[in-house]
Design a protein around this motif. Structure first.
Motif, mmCIF file in Angstrom:
data_model
loop_
_atom_site.group_PDB
_atom_site.id
_atom_site.type_symbol
_atom_site.label_atom_id
_atom_site.label_comp_id
_atom_site.label_asym_id
_atom_site.label_seq_id
_atom_site.Cartn_x
_atom_site.Cartn_y
_atom_site.Cartn_z
ATOM 1 N N LYS A 87 -2.136 -40.696 8.720
ATOM 2 C CA LYS A 87 -1.445 -41.406 7.641
ATOM 3 C C LYS A 87 -1.809 -40.838 6.279
ATOM 4 O O LYS A 87 -1.010 -40.867 5.347
ATOM 5 N N SER A 88 -3.034 -40.327 6.178
ATOM 6 C CA SER A 88 -3.483 -39.809 4.883
ATOM 7 C C SER A 88 -2.719 -38.566 4.465
ATOM 8 O O SER A 88 -2.851 -38.079 3.350
ATOM 9 N N LEU A 89 -1.907 -38.046 5.360
ATOM 10 C CA LEU A 89 -1.083 -36.878 5.011
ATOM 11 C C LEU A 89 0.182 -37.276 4.258
ATOM 12 O O LEU A 89 0.953 -36.407 3.849
ATOM 13 N N ASN A 90 0.391 -38.559 4.076
ATOM 14 C CA ASN A 90 1.689 -38.987 3.538
ATOM 15 C C ASN A 90 2.018 -38.399 2.165
ATOM 16 O O ASN A 90 3.163 -38.062 1.896
ATOM 17 N N LEU A 91 1.017 -38.222 1.336
ATOM 18 C CA LEU A 91 1.285 -37.615 0.029
ATOM 19 C C LEU A 91 1.740 -36.173 0.175
ATOM 20 O O LEU A 91 2.657 -35.716 -0.500
ATOM 21 N N VAL A 92 1.070 -35.461 1.078
ATOM 22 C CA VAL A 92 1.465 -34.078 1.347
ATOM 23 C C VAL A 92 2.919 -34.034 1.813
ATOM 24 O O VAL A 92 3.734 -33.270 1.291
ATOM 25 N N PHE A 93 3.235 -34.875 2.778
ATOM 26 C CA PHE A 93 4.592 -34.893 3.309
ATOM 27 C C PHE A 93 5.618 -35.288 2.254
ATOM 28 O O PHE A 93 6.724 -34.772 2.227
ATOM 29 N N LYS A 94 5.233 -36.190 1.400
ATOM 30 C CA LYS A 94 6.155 -36.643 0.358
ATOM 31 C C LYS A 94 6.557 -35.462 -0.522
ATOM 32 O O LYS A 94 7.733 -35.222 -0.774
ATOM 33 N N GLU A 95 5.570 -34.704 -0.954
ATOM 34 C CA GLU A 95 5.869 -33.557 -1.816
ATOM 35 C C GLU A 95 6.647 -32.486 -1.077
ATOM 36 O O GLU A 95 7.567 -31.875 -1.615
ATOM 37 N N MET A 96 6.253 -32.231 0.167
ATOM 38 C CA MET A 96 6.965 -31.234 0.954
ATOM 39 C C MET A 96 8.409 -31.668 1.187
ATOM 40 O O MET A 96 9.338 -30.849 1.136
#
Lengths: 108, 108
Positions: A87-96
């Motif tokens: 879940k902590s990857l959500n910021l990364v995914f948001k930008e990508m």
DNA sequence: CCGAATCCTCTAGGATACTG
DNA sequence: CAGTATCCTAGAGGATTCGG
């Protein structure tokens, strides 16, 4: 995309080791909307073979990004969900996702 | 990681197509600090071969992420820099960098 | 339904040597 | 110095079949 140690210590590249598989981002992104069964994921990604899907799920589980729940029933049921790390990857995914939408999908 | 069309329209995955090469993030990240010569990049990434470096640079150029300036001198001089499109990845890199630092590099 | 077991293909990535 | 030109290999990814 297994962890190997011969590499540069580049934070960005080290993140890529976790999500760099051909289908991993697709799987993780899909799991964002909640727990999913093996079959559901397979349907969502029609062009992936069972073997490869199993592989990618195993690696994601090994890397601690997803959690696998197995019910000993007949017929079997297996559910995958994001761990806290996943879940902590959500910021990364948001930008990508933003970048992909703006510069790729809406471009052609 | 060439563009192929047989795939799902996943924004996140489409971004990966651009930066998913083994060395691309490292190269792009390094170019963030400004225009660099071929040799400078090579020194910075000692474990990459010339051929592969050339390959990755070509793909990055083809994808419009970097710009190649060639001076017809002897000895030759070639400089690479980020295009606007390349620079627009900075938010993506920032998040990836954060995640990598927190969850990988500072973990072991 | 889920996935283990085989077998196979393809290509990203690597080692090395040569050139304007 | 900044590349091409060859050749080569590991492993990611795929097709298919079998089993609990």
């Amino acid at each position: 995309m297994t962890n190997s140690n011969e590499d540069i210590k580049c934070p960005v590249a080290s993140t890529l080791k976790f999500i760099g598989g051909k289908w991993k981002t697709v799987i993780l992104y899909y799991l964002t909307s909640g727990k999913k069964r093996f079959g559901e994921i397979a349907v969502r990604i029609p062009t992936i073979s069972r073997k490869v899907l199993t592989q990618q799920l195993k690696e994601l589980e090994r890397d601690g990004l997803i959690f696998k729940e197995q019910y000993k029933e007949i017929p079997p049921r297996v559910e995958y969900s994001l761990t806290d790390l996943g879940k902590s990857l959500n910021l990364v995914f948001k930008e990508m996702s933003n970048w992909g939408l703006e510069n790729v999908l809406n471009k052609k």
